[in-house]
Scaffold this motif. Structure first.
Motif, PDB file in Angstrom:
ATOM      1  N   ARG A 103       1.792  16.331 -10.060  1.00  8.82           N
ATOM      2  CA  ARG A 103       1.230  15.015  -9.756  1.00  8.82           C
ATOM      3  C   ARG A 103      -0.057  15.147  -8.950  1.00  8.82           C
ATOM      4  NH1 ARG A 103       6.568  11.700  -7.793  1.00  8.82           N
ATOM      5  NH2 ARG A 103       7.470  11.266  -9.839  1.00  8.82           N
ATOM      6  N   PHE A 111      -3.531   1.781 -11.323  1.00  8.15           N
ATOM      7  CA  PHE A 111      -2.479   0.781 -11.486  1.00  8.15           C
ATOM      8  C   PHE A 111      -3.034  -0.597 -11.845  1.00  8.15           C
ATOM      9  CE2 PHE A 111      -0.853   4.126  -8.920  1.00  8.15           C
ATOM     10  CZ  PHE A 111       0.463   4.258  -9.311  1.00  8.15           C
ATOM     11  N   ALA A 115      -3.005  -1.445  -6.472  1.00  3.53           N
ATOM     12  CA  ALA A 115      -2.156  -0.659  -5.558  1.00  3.53           C
ATOM     13  C   ALA A 115      -2.971   0.109  -4.534  1.00  3.53           C
ATOM     14  CB  ALA A 115      -1.240   0.288  -6.353  1.00  3.53           C
ATOM     15  N   PHE A 117      -4.129   0.807  -0.650  1.00  4.73           N
ATOM     16  CA  PHE A 117      -3.427   0.654   0.615  1.00  4.73           C
ATOM     17  C   PHE A 117      -4.235  -0.278   1.513  1.00  4.73           C
ATOM     18  CE2 PHE A 117      -2.452   4.969  -0.982  1.00  4.73           C
ATOM     19  CZ  PHE A 117      -1.149   4.697  -1.345  1.00  4.73           C
ATOM     20  N   HIS A 119      -4.111  -1.100   4.535  1.00  2.00           N
ATOM     21  CA  HIS A 119      -4.393  -0.728   5.925  1.00  2.00           C
ATOM     22  C   HIS A 119      -5.431   0.379   6.007  1.00  2.00           C
ATOM     23  CE1 HIS A 119      -1.374   1.984   4.381  1.00  2.00           C
ATOM     24  NE2 HIS A 119      -1.561   2.815   5.387  1.00  2.00           N
ATOM     25  N   PHE A 128      -6.945   9.520  -0.277  1.00  2.00           N
ATOM     26  CA  PHE A 128      -5.490   9.630  -0.137  1.00  2.00           C
ATOM     27  C   PHE A 128      -4.889  10.839  -0.849  1.00  2.00           C
ATOM     28  CE2 PHE A 128      -1.083   8.705  -1.278  1.00  2.00           C
ATOM     29  CZ  PHE A 128      -0.565   8.402  -0.042  1.00  2.00           C
TER      30      PHE A 128
ATOM     31  N   ASP B 186       4.387  -1.293  -5.884  1.00  2.00           N
ATOM     32  CA  ASP B 186       3.315  -0.518  -6.520  1.00  2.00           C
ATOM     33  C   ASP B 186       2.619   0.424  -5.535  1.00  2.00           C
ATOM     34  OD1 ASP B 186       2.164  -2.648  -5.224  1.00  2.00           O
ATOM     35  OD2 ASP B 186       0.630  -3.014  -6.741  1.00  2.00           O
ATOM     36  N   LEU B 187       2.679   0.094  -4.234  1.00  2.00           N
ATOM     37  CA  LEU B 187       2.092   1.011  -3.252  1.00  2.00           C
ATOM     38  C   LEU B 187       2.964   2.255  -3.085  1.00  2.00           C
ATOM     39  CD1 LEU B 187       0.754  -1.415  -0.505  1.00  2.00           C
ATOM     40  CD2 LEU B 187      -0.400  -0.466  -2.486  1.00  2.00           C
ATOM     41  N   GLU B 189       4.828   3.375  -5.461  1.00  2.00           N
ATOM     42  CA  GLU B 189       4.588   4.093  -6.707  1.00  2.00           C
ATOM     43  C   GLU B 189       3.284   4.892  -6.621  1.00  2.00           C
ATOM     44  OE1 GLU B 189       4.351   1.672 -10.173  1.00  2.00           O
ATOM     45  OE2 GLU B 189       6.160   2.542 -11.011  1.00  2.00           O
ATOM     46  N   ALA B 190       2.256   4.243  -6.071  1.00  2.00           N
ATOM     47  CA  ALA B 190       0.962   4.919  -5.971  1.00  2.00           C
ATOM     48  C   ALA B 190       1.092   6.163  -5.104  1.00  2.00           C
ATOM     49  CB  ALA B 190      -0.094   3.973  -5.400  1.00  2.00           C
ATOM     50  N   SER B 191       1.784   6.035  -3.961  1.00  2.00           N
ATOM     51  CA  SER B 191       1.868   7.204  -3.085  1.00  2.00           C
ATOM     52  C   SER B 191       2.668   8.312  -3.761  1.00  2.00           C
ATOM     53  CB  SER B 191       2.456   6.832  -1.721  1.00  2.00           C
ATOM     54  OG  SER B 191       3.818   6.566  -1.826  1.00  2.00           O
ATOM     55  N   GLU B 192       3.671   7.931  -4.544  1.00  2.00           N
ATOM     56  CA  GLU B 192       4.441   8.961  -5.256  1.00  2.00           C
ATOM     57  C   GLU B 192       3.635   9.584  -6.390  1.00  2.00           C
ATOM     58  OE1 GLU B 192       8.069   7.065  -6.373  1.00  2.00           O
ATOM     59  OE2 GLU B 192       8.960   7.366  -4.395  1.00  2.00           O
ATOM     60  N   GLN B 200       5.453  12.014   3.993  1.00  2.00           N
ATOM     61  CA  GLN B 200       4.078  11.504   3.885  1.00  2.00           C
ATOM     62  C   GLN B 200       4.098  10.039   3.469  1.00  2.00           C
ATOM     63  OE1 GLN B 200       2.661  14.472   1.109  1.00  2.00           O
ATOM     64  NE2 GLN B 200       1.373  15.395   2.685  1.00  2.00           N
ATOM     65  N   LYS B 204       2.445   7.605   6.063  1.00  2.00           N
ATOM     66  CA  LYS B 204       1.117   7.178   5.648  1.00  2.00           C
ATOM     67  C   LYS B 204       1.125   5.817   4.952  1.00  2.00           C
ATOM     68  CE  LYS B 204      -0.782  11.805   5.152  1.00  2.00           C
ATOM     69  NZ  LYS B 204      -1.661  11.803   6.323  1.00  2.00           N
ATOM     70  N   VAL B 205       2.264   5.420   4.417  1.00  2.00           N
ATOM     71  CA  VAL B 205       2.290   4.157   3.673  1.00  2.00           C
ATOM     72  C   VAL B 205       3.300   3.172   4.256  1.00  2.00           C
ATOM     73  CG1 VAL B 205       2.634   3.093   1.417  1.00  2.00           C
ATOM     74  CG2 VAL B 205       1.529   5.325   1.577  1.00  2.00           C
ATOM     75  N   PRO B 208       2.977   2.303   8.382  1.00  2.00           N
ATOM     76  CA  PRO B 208       1.790   1.496   8.734  1.00  2.00           C
ATOM     77  C   PRO B 208       1.862   0.078   8.167  1.00  2.00           C
ATOM     78  CG  PRO B 208       1.125   3.658   7.935  1.00  2.00           C
ATOM     79  CD  PRO B 208       2.603   3.564   7.740  1.00  2.00           C
ATOM     80  N   LEU B 209       2.397  -0.054   6.959  1.00  2.00           N
ATOM     81  CA  LEU B 209       2.455  -1.386   6.357  1.00  2.00           C
ATOM     82  C   LEU B 209       3.568  -2.227   6.961  1.00  2.00           C
ATOM     83  CD1 LEU B 209       1.726  -0.471   2.653  1.00  2.00           C
ATOM     84  CD2 LEU B 209       0.298  -1.805   4.184  1.00  2.00           C
TER      85      LEU B 209
END
Lengths: 397, 283
Positions: A103, A111, A115, A117, A119, A128, B186-187, B189-192, B200, B204-205, B208-209
């Motif tokens: 990945r 997306f 999507a 972030f 913040h 990222f 979806d956030l 999902e994006a980080s994964e 992480q 990181k996600v 903070p959110l």
């Protein structure tokens, strides 16, 4: 070379996926399995391969399984059965650590709803992917800035996603994916949330970027026009199964079944076909052969104009019969009476040549990149295409 | 009537059983809880010593400055006047005791509550187990905690802190869990998709959110802790609560009003300061 190969990939959502696989193997349909077991077949034995450097579009209506399918490629959703080979390596067999590595280095994703972030700043969003690989701060900043410049967002680094418009946000999404420098881009309805004009810009820009980068792009969409516009090849999905795979032309010319035919019925062919598809062979005169030969050709073929070319077949202009006759009387050379005329290139879409065509008194010449005359387009040809695309294509080859 | 009934079906001795269990628990864990109690007492005392060591006027100006930084002029002015009033009425030492108690309780609530909150945010099983416990903690009359807490810690500041923690921690846990769950799919999902490790993704996600929701939970916990100060005084925890208790038992309306007012002032100042931490993070 095949970059990605998908073999018999199936995803069943529900309590007992193994039983679902058995039922599929027995030949039951998605609806029958749902009625019998309550399980949903997300993707049903999908097989296809994606070549290195092509834009491969997975297209289908909502619920057709296209978004599930793209997530099976990077295992955001685990396949129930089947194999996914990337560069010959089976992704479905990887352990967690190896999958993370794939990945990180092989596949990036864009997306539908961006999507991003909220913040993080635009720069931090773009960084990222590199940040979680523990790339040093200087390197990731440099790469992120390059990616942002590539998508035209230089100067927005310190803004937050909420301060940007939808189109700009998706550019950030694209930059984030590009910063990783992965070979494969997975784009899940990436432009669907944008309004039509911006969507078209983004499509153009993607094609432009693609010509520079040569990534392998898997693009999901429900919009056939978009699929035809950007896809090198398209796979059409319905109810989790693949209905047809082919180039845009193949799909338009030979719809595999009624479903595809219905789908492509409303396509605006003038946005799909180019001058190359509808041009005919012109009557030409190579200028060194002189006026008399030109006049003979016109007489023999029963036409009032010929297209003048040089020895290398480069297009010079048009020669009218009346002008040729006068020139012979006055003893002028052929070069004196050739008239310029507006031309189009082979890859011009029909929709973009309407204006030229209606202003021109004669069929317009079609030239290639080096200026060689390839053919001519008559007004009637366009009408023929709109009336029945397949006939014209089959007739002319 | 009742006697005849119990002749056939004996009473289910819930109260006695719990008492037996607690007693045996106390017997076996005495050293541990005495130590813990001493630790809490020591920590509160450090805070109170620090607060009382600072000159009251300096203290008031510091708080007003924080209020100005966080919430602007209005709250700063209110803090200035309110705290000065507490000093003027002669409740400064009690207020510092109460602040020490609340601050300790909140620190413990955060240290224990946030990890549990993250856990119920990430795991459905944890949520299904912990949520009823939180319901229990919040609906059980707060007085009831005092009894086992008294067994374990004796009287004084420590049992007051512990009872306050039990009562005020649930919002921190709940809101932390809620905050984690509210992070858009979806956030995650994006980080994964970019290859995040679980840690992480969390740091990181998700965290903070979830921060603004977590802060809202802590703010609620502070308010609940303040509402416990009077109850805590029943186990001899010193501070403003003890003054209110004194006023009730001796029917001293003057002390009641003054100490009650002091609690209200502290509550408003703390609420406005912590509430605005949340708002600022949101924008």
């Amino acid at each position: 070379m095949d970059k990605i190969e998908v073999r018999d990939v199936t995803k069943i959502f529900g309590k007992n996926p193994k039983r679902g696989i058995e039922l599929i193997n027995q030949g039951l349909t998605k609806t029958e399995i749902l009625e019998k077991t309550g399980m949903t077949v997300g993707v049903n034995k999908a097989s296809f391969s994606i070549k290195d450097g092509e834009i491969f579009v997975i297209m289908g209506l909502s619920g057709s399984g296209k978004s599930t399918l793209v997530r099976l490629l990077n295992r955001l959703i685990e396949p129930t059965s089947g194999t996914v080979l990337i560069d010959g390596k089976d992704v479905t067999k990887l352990n967690k650590q190896e999958l993370r590595e794939v990945r990180r280095s092989k596949m990036s994703m864009v997306f539908q709803r961006f999507a991003l972030f909220p913040h993080r700043t635009i720069l931090a969003n773009t960084e990222f992917g590199l940040e979680i690989q523990n790339v040093s701060k200087e390197v990731r900043r440099k790469k992120a800035l390059e990616a942002l410049e590539l998508v035209g967002l230089k100067g927005y680094e310190e803004k937050k996603p909420g301060e940007l418009s939808g189109g700009m946000q998706q550019r950030v999404g694209l930059a984030r994916a590009l910063a990783n420098d992965a070979d494969v881009l997975l784009m899940d309805e990436a432009f669907s949330a944008l309004d039509p004009l911006i969507r078209k810009d983004m499509q153009d820009e993607l094609l432009d970027l693609q010509s520079k980068m040569q990534k392998t792009i898997v693009f999901i969409t429900h919009d056939l026009d978009e699929a035809l516009r950007i896809g090198d090849r398209i796979v059409l999905m319905k109810d989790g199964s693949i209905v047809q795979v082919g180039t845009p032309e193949e799909i338009l010319m030979n719809p595999a079944n009624d479903y595809v035919e219905q789908f492509v019925e409303d396509v605006d062919v003038t946005k799909v076909f180019t001058a190359e598809h509808v041009m005919k062979r012109p009557e030409t005169i190579e200028v060194s052969r002189g006026l008399r030969v030109a006049m003979k050709i016109m007489k023999d073929e029963g036409v009032s104009t010929v297209y003048a070319i040089d020895k290398n077949k480069r297009f010079l202009g048009i020669l009218y019969g009346d002008d040729a006759a006068k020139a012979v009387e006055q003893g002028k050379s052929i070069n004196d009476v050739i008239k310029p005329v507006e031309s189009v290139t082979t890859d011009t879409y029909l929709i973009d040549m309407f204006e030229t065509l209606s202003a021109s008194p004669v069929p317009i010449p079609v030239i290639d990149d080096s200026g060689r005359l390839k053919g001519i387009v008559k007004r009637s040809a366009i009408i023929d295409v709109m009336a029945d695309s397949s006939e014209v294509l089959n007739g002319e080859g | 009537m009742s006697d005849t009934y119990h002749h056939f079906i004996p009473k289910i001795e819930i109260g006695k059983w719990v008492q037996d269990v607690v007693q045996s628990f106390v017997d076996h864990t005495e050293n541990f809880f005495t130590g813990l109690g001493n630790g809490i007492n020591w920590f509160v005392q450090q805070l109170v010593d620090l607060f009382t060591w600072i000159n009251p006027f300096v203290f008031i100006i510091i708080i007003a400055a924080i209020a100005f930084w966080r919430s602007g002029w209005g709250v700063a002015l209110f803090s200035l006047i309110g705290l000065w009033l507490i000093f003027n009425l002669g409740y400064w030492a009690d207020t510092m005791q109460t602040l020490g108690l609340i601050l300790t309780a909140i620190i413990i609530s955060i240290i224990i509550g946030i990890p549990f909150g993250i856990w119920i945010g990430l795991s459905d099983t944890a949520k299904n187990i912990i949520t009823p416990i939180l319901d229990f903690m919040q609906t059980m009359p707060a007085f009831v905690y005092l009894i086992p807490v008294l067994f374990l810690f004796g009287t004084g500041m420590a049992p007051g802190v512990v009872a306050t923690v039990i009562f005020s921690m649930p919002p921190t846990i709940r809101m932390a869990g809620l905050g984690i769950r509210q992070v858009p799919e979806d956030l995650i999902e994006a980080s994964e998709a970019f290859g995040s490790k679980t840690s992480q993704k969390l740091f990181k996600v998700q965290l903070p959110l979830a921060l603004s929701t977590i802060m809202a939970g802590i703010n609620q916990s502070i308010m609940l802790a303040l509402s416990m100060v009077v109850i805590a005084s029943l186990v001899a925890a010193p501070g403003l609560g003890a003054k209110v208790y004194l006023a009730v038992t001796q029917l001293r309306l003057d002390i009641g009003v003054e100490s009650g007012l002091s609690i209200v002032i502290i509550a408003i100042v703390l609420d406005r300061i912590t509430q605005n931490i949340r708002k600022q993070k949101k924008s």
